[in-house]
Each structure stands twice: as structure tokens, then as C-alpha cells.
Design a protein around this motif. Structure first.
Motif, PDB file in Angstrom:
ATOM      1  N   ASN A  13       0.775  -0.989  -0.139  1.00 31.02           N
ATOM      2  CA  ASN A  13      -0.056  -0.023   0.088  1.00 31.02           C
ATOM      3  C   ASN A  13       0.917   1.353  -0.021  1.00 31.02           C
ATOM      4  O   ASN A  13       1.896   1.218   0.607  1.00 31.02           O
ATOM      5  N   GLN A  14       0.497   2.192  -0.668  1.00 32.73           N
ATOM      6  CA  GLN A  14       0.981   3.705  -0.766  1.00 32.73           C
ATOM      7  C   GLN A  14       0.595   4.542   0.300  1.00 32.73           C
ATOM      8  O   GLN A  14      -0.792   4.553   0.672  1.00 32.73           O
ATOM      9  N   VAL A  15       1.502   4.833   1.339  1.00 32.90           N
ATOM     10  CA  VAL A  15       1.009   5.552   2.567  1.00 32.90           C
ATOM     11  C   VAL A  15       2.031   6.640   2.486  1.00 32.90           C
ATOM     12  O   VAL A  15       3.394   6.603   2.432  1.00 32.90           O
ATOM     13  N   LEU A  16       1.444   7.947   2.645  1.00 33.35           N
ATOM     14  CA  LEU A  16       1.930   9.158   3.016  1.00 33.35           C
ATOM     15  C   LEU A  16       2.762   9.244   4.308  1.00 33.35           C
ATOM     16  O   LEU A  16       2.059   9.013   5.166  1.00 33.35           O
ATOM     17  N   THR A  17       4.124   9.628   4.234  1.00 35.03           N
ATOM     18  CA  THR A  17       4.851   9.820   5.438  1.00 35.03           C
ATOM     19  C   THR A  17       4.259  11.060   6.231  1.00 35.03           C
ATOM     20  O   THR A  17       3.617  12.018   5.461  1.00 35.03           O
ATOM     21  N   PRO A  18       4.632  11.371   7.506  1.00 37.82           N
ATOM     22  CA  PRO A  18       3.897  12.356   8.223  1.00 37.82           C
ATOM     23  C   PRO A  18       4.602  13.751   7.410  1.00 37.82           C
ATOM     24  O   PRO A  18       4.182  14.850   7.445  1.00 37.82           O
ATOM     25  N   ARG A  19       5.776  13.646   6.991  1.00 41.71           N
ATOM     26  CA  ARG A  19       6.498  14.993   6.487  1.00 41.71           C
ATOM     27  C   ARG A  19       5.701  15.084   5.048  1.00 41.71           C
ATOM     28  O   ARG A  19       5.493  16.262   4.719  1.00 41.71           O
ATOM     29  N   LEU A  20       5.443  14.184   4.289  1.00 42.67           N
ATOM     30  CA  LEU A  20       4.865  14.243   3.064  1.00 42.67           C
ATOM     31  C   LEU A  20       3.223  14.770   3.205  1.00 42.67           C
ATOM     32  O   LEU A  20       2.731  15.712   2.478  1.00 42.67           O
ATOM     33  N   GLN A  21       2.733  14.296   4.320  1.00 40.98           N
ATOM     34  CA  GLN A  21       1.396  15.008   4.787  1.00 40.98           C
ATOM     35  C   GLN A  21       1.628  16.230   4.804  1.00 40.98           C
ATOM     36  O   GLN A  21       0.592  16.962   4.584  1.00 40.98           O
ATOM     37  N   GLN A  22       2.359  16.810   5.700  1.00 41.51           N
ATOM     38  CA  GLN A  22       2.481  18.164   6.098  1.00 41.51           C
ATOM     39  C   GLN A  22       2.872  18.932   4.786  1.00 41.51           C
ATOM     40  O   GLN A  22       2.311  20.228   4.568  1.00 41.51           O
ATOM     41  N   ALA A  23       3.718  18.531   3.959  1.00 40.18           N
ATOM     42  CA  ALA A  23       4.100  18.932   2.661  1.00 40.18           C
ATOM     43  C   ALA A  23       2.748  19.403   1.948  1.00 40.18           C
ATOM     44  O   ALA A  23       2.586  20.386   1.167  1.00 40.18           O
ATOM     45  N   VAL A  24       2.162  18.297   1.552  1.00 44.46           N
ATOM     46  CA  VAL A  24       0.768  18.441   0.786  1.00 44.46           C
ATOM     47  C   VAL A  24      -0.137  19.448   1.554  1.00 44.46           C
ATOM     48  O   VAL A  24      -0.777  20.303   0.753  1.00 44.46           O
ATOM     49  N   ARG A  25      -0.316  19.494   2.544  1.00 35.88           N
ATOM     50  CA  ARG A  25      -1.142  20.429   3.460  1.00 35.88           C
ATOM     51  C   ARG A  25      -0.897  21.812   3.174  1.00 35.88           C
ATOM     52  O   ARG A  25      -1.467  22.892   3.094  1.00 35.88           O
TER      53      ARG A  25
END
Length: 481
Positions: A13-25
Motif C-alpha cells: 500500500n502507498q502510505v504518505l509519511t508525516p512529512r509528506l502529509q505536512q508538505a501536501v497540506r
């Protein structure tokens, strides 16, 4: 009966890391929301700090224009500034103290103008009305009720609260009746500015017409408001002329009198600061080419506090898990800050490169462009381009536009070429602006003119585009001589 069983299964499964989640937000936030987000991070994270620009920081703007790497994950966002020094000097020497400055002003010395002397105090609508009520000879009961009505007015100067609700607030003996509240309202409506205390726009205009000098135009305008308000909203010139037994030109004069009135009388008071848009991208002409660069005012000056980070690394202990989390989030924030503005700059440069004709010739030269075109060119996902253009703005010589404005679908012409829908809307707006006001163009006539220019557009499409640009219909635009 079946017995329960267990089995192992491998799945990816593709899961966004916390850093990528913050970058997208952070990427999808507008400039205002992004600034507030960083202010929140600065106030809660001890490893982040705001740095000030030096006066010699002109070179960093040049770096932005050249598209250079503006950020460093472990260093300041922009040019390094000198840390503040404590040289032991008193910032307020005795010779320039506040008391000495006040003494100089009292003595009438030269160059003693203080900024406080130039301060302008905004007067609120309520203060303005209370000042007028204070000079009137009113009973304590009437003064209480009129003050209650004044405090219930909104910023527009309207009373949008029912009188029964205001009457229920007053706890006096004997109880306040409806006639007293009506008297208090009429008293407030008689104050300056005219139209204050109205319950709706129709009453506001009527109060202002009653305050005008007695004339035939004002009398007929009041009659239109009271008896033919529906025709007024529809701008039925011929119908109003028939009712008033006058010419259409006379009706136009009456409507012009109504349009000169103020629908928001309360806006003249208080501090109504306009909210300005801060563009993320600035477009300038460089060597016969239009180039995009980051707006320095939109780039926050945030860096990692390296001294705190080094001290934490030297004295790192297991019970300092919260500080470790703060340090990790600070590094993520600085890196995501770099990624946000790098992506916005790349998307802005690609848009400017595709829309060179727009910057040369205006809206009519807008080229068809889709999010997928920019995504394929920059090797980004289409959703990333959508986030980078949503609520982001570009400053151009023709004005400030949202990045979404430069995207439009293609429409085939009779010559076999493509035209953007933005260019068609620009052509419709130009036709309406240059039309004869006494014989305006209908949507069908605009459709025929577009067909003559090789643009096959349906009449309902012209109507939709005209309504999107908030342009009135042909009957609303017609003026009589």
C-alpha cells in the motif's frame, strides 16, 4: 460448524509519511492561511525562529528573479542576517528620553512634531449617533431605548434585529410597548447620515429620498419604491414610464437619482480596511521575455535555530521526547517551506511560458491550457498542480490574477485553430463595453458576431459567460435618450 483459521498475506500500500502529509497540506494553503500556520509553528516550536532582512538584502531578490535555490534545509530561508548584539548601550539615552522630548514640545522648540500629533482616531457609527442623541432633550426612558437601537445597528447601518427582540431585552417598569420602540426607531432614523436604522435596502433608499429637498424627481422616486418596486428591480423602463405617465428619458433621470444614493450608510464610519491579496508570483519583462519570480513579500523568513538544535544534540536524553519531536517537525517545516515555494515557482514559470501572448496582447490572446499540460511538462501529478494553483495569485502588468485564471479549455474555430474560453469571455465583455447604450446587444446578436469572427458558440453559452462576468442582460443595459 467451521473452526476459525489464520493466514498470512503480503500486500503493498502507498502510505504518505508525516512529512509528506505536512508538505501536501502546506502546498494547498493560501498565502494568508500559510502565514498563520507558520506563526502558529513559531509560537509553539522552540527550534524555529524568524529572521530579519538586512538593508543590503537586495541581492536576494535578484536570486529570486534568476530562479536560484533560495532555501537550505538547515540554514536561513533567505540571506543570512547578523544576530542582534547587546553592546550595553542604553537604547533611550537621557538626552532623548520621553520626558525631555515632551519638554521640548512644551517649550516650542523646532522639529518637535510627534507622531501622536498626527494620529487619526476613527469614529464609529455608534459614537457618531450617540453624540447626536446627547444634544436632544429626551427622557431617561427614551434615551435608553434609542441607545438600545443604536447599539443594535450593524456595520452597514441597518437594524436587522426585530423590535420585539429589543423590547424583550429591556427590563423596566412599566414594560416597554411597541409604540415606544417605534418612536425610538423613528428618532434614530432621523439622525445623520440619512438612511440609518433601515430594516432593508428599500427602506434605506426611501429614508434618503425623504431627506432630499422636495422635488418632482424625489416624489416620483418614492412612488416607484412604494408602488412599483418590482418594476424597479427589473429595470422595466417602459412599464415605469407608462405608470408615471412620462417619457423613458424622465424615468432614466429618476433611476439615476436613486443610484446616487448610498445603500450602506454605515460604511462612512469606523475602520473598514480593505483586504489586499498578496501575490505569490510576480511577472516581469526581461530581455523581450516575460519571466516569473517569487514575490519576496510572500516568502516567510524562517530558519532552524541552530544553536538550540546543537545544544539539544549535545544533551539529548530519553525523557526529552517532546523536544525531539519539535526538532524533527522544525526540520520538516523548513524543508516543506522550500518545497512549497519551489513548486509554486516552477508552476508559475511554466504558466508564463505558455501564456506569453496573453502578457503581450491581453485576454483575447489567452491560449487553451489544462492542468495536465503543466503536470506533464514538470513531471508532477495533476493534483499537485491543482494544489499549487489554488488560492495562489500572480501579479502582472495587467493586474493580479489567480493562477487558476490561466487555465481554460480549448474551443475549435472555423479556421481549424483552437481558442480558449477565457478569450471568448474577453471578446464578449469587449463587445458589451463598446456597444451603443441606447441599442445594446442581445445574447443572440453577440452569438452572431462571434460566429462572424470564426467562433462557434451557442447562445446559451454566451448567456452563461455573461452571467459569470456579472454583466446585466440587454434590458438592464438599455438606456433611453
Amino acid at each position: 460448524m467451521n473452526a476459525p483459521s489464520f493466514h498470512l498475506e503480503h500486500r503493498q500500500n502507498q502510505v504518505l509519511t508525516p512529512r509528506l502529509q505536512q508538505a501536501v497540506r502546506l502546498l494547498q494553503l493560501s498565502t494568508l492561511d500559510f502565514t498563520q500556520e507558520l506563526q502558529q509553528a513559531l509560537s509553539t516550536n522552540p527550534f524555529l525562529e524568524m529572521e530579519e532582512l538586512e538593508e543590503s538584502g537586495v541581492e536576494e531578490t535578484a536570486d529570486m528573479a534568476d530562479g536560484a535555490d533560495l532555501f537550505d534545509a538547515e540554514s536561513p530561508v533567505d540571506a543570512v542576517t547578523e544576530a542582534p548584539r547587546d553592546d550595553g548601550l542604553d537604547p533611550f539615552p537621557e538626552s532623548e528620553s520621553w520626558n525631555q522630548a515632551g519638554k521640548d514640545r512644551r517649550d516650542g522648540g523646532e522639529d518637535t512634531l510627534d507622531l501622536l500629533d498626527l494620529a487619526h482616531s476613527e469614529i464609529s457609527l455608534q459614537d457618531h449617533l450617540h453624540t447626536q442623541l446627547n444634544v436632544l432633550h429626551l427622557s431617561d426612558r427614551d434615551r435608553l431605548l434609542t441607545a438600545l437601537v443604536v447599539e443594535a445597528l450593524d456595520d452597514d447601518g441597518y437594524l436587522r434585529v426585530a423590535l420585539d427582540e429589543l423590547r424583550a431585552v429591556v427590563d423596566t417598569e412599566p414594560a416597554v410597548d411597541e409604540s415606544e420602540m417605534q418612536f425610538a426607531l423613528k428618532l434614530v432614523q432621523s439622525l445623520d447620515p440619512a438612511g440609518i436604522g433601515a430594516r432593508d435596502a428599500q427602506e434605506c433608499v426611501r429614508l434618503q429620498l425623504l431627506a432630499l429637498p422636495d422635488s418632482k424627481i424625489a416624489t416620483q422616486a418614492i412612488r416607484i419604491l412604494d408602488e412599483e418596486f418590482k418594476r424597479l428591480v427589473q429595470r422595466d423602463i417602459n412599464g415605469l414610464a407608462h405608470v408615471l405617465n412620462c417619457s423613458p428619458a424622465a424615468v432614466e433621470e429618476i433611476l439615476a437619482c436613486i443610484r446616487r444614493l448610498e445603500p450602506h450608510p454605515g460604511w462612512a464610519f469606523g475602520n473598514h480596511t480593505a483586504a489586499f491579496v498578496t501575490p505569490d508570483i510576480v511577472v516581469r519583462r526581461v530581455d523581450d521575455q516575460w519571466c516569473a519570480m517569487l514575490n519576496p513579500a510572500a516568502v516567510p523568513k524562517i530558519r532552524l535555530n541552530q544553536m538550540y538544535a546543537d545544544l539539544f544534540q549535545q544533551h539529548r536524553e530519553s525523557h526529552h521526547a517532546d523536544l525531539s519531536t519539535h526538532l524533527q517537525e522544525a526540520r520538516w517545516t523548513v524543508r516543506n517551506l522550500q518545497q512549497r515555494f519551489s513548486t509554486i515557482l516552477r508552476v508559475g514559470q511554466a504558466i508564463v511560458q505558455r501564456q506569453q501572448h496573453f502578457f503581450e496582447h491581453g485576454t483575447l490572446a489567452m491560449q487553451p491550457l489544462g492542468l495536465r499540460d503543466i503536470a506533464e511538462e514538470l513531471e508532477l501529478h495533476e493534483s499537485t498542480v491543482s494544489r499549487a494553483t489554488n488560492n495562489k495569485y500572480m501579479a502582472t502588468p495587467a493586474g493580479i490574477f489567480e493562477l487558476k485564471y490561466f487555465f481554460s479549455r480549448a474551443l475549435n474555430t472555423n479556421q481549424g485553430s483552437c481558442c480558449s474560453t477565457t478569450a471568448i469571455r474577453g471578446a464578449i465583455k469587449e463587445m458589451i463595453q463598446s456597444e451603443n447604450s441606447q441599442a445594446p446587444l442581445s445574447d443572440a446578436e453577440i452569438t452572431r458576431l462571434l460566429t462572424q469572427q470564426g467562433l462557434q458558440v451557442a447562445r446559451r453559452t454566451v448567456t452563461k459567460y455573461r452571467q459569470m462576468m456579472h454583466l446585466p442582460s440587454v434590458d438592464m443595459r438599455r438606456q433611453h435618450a
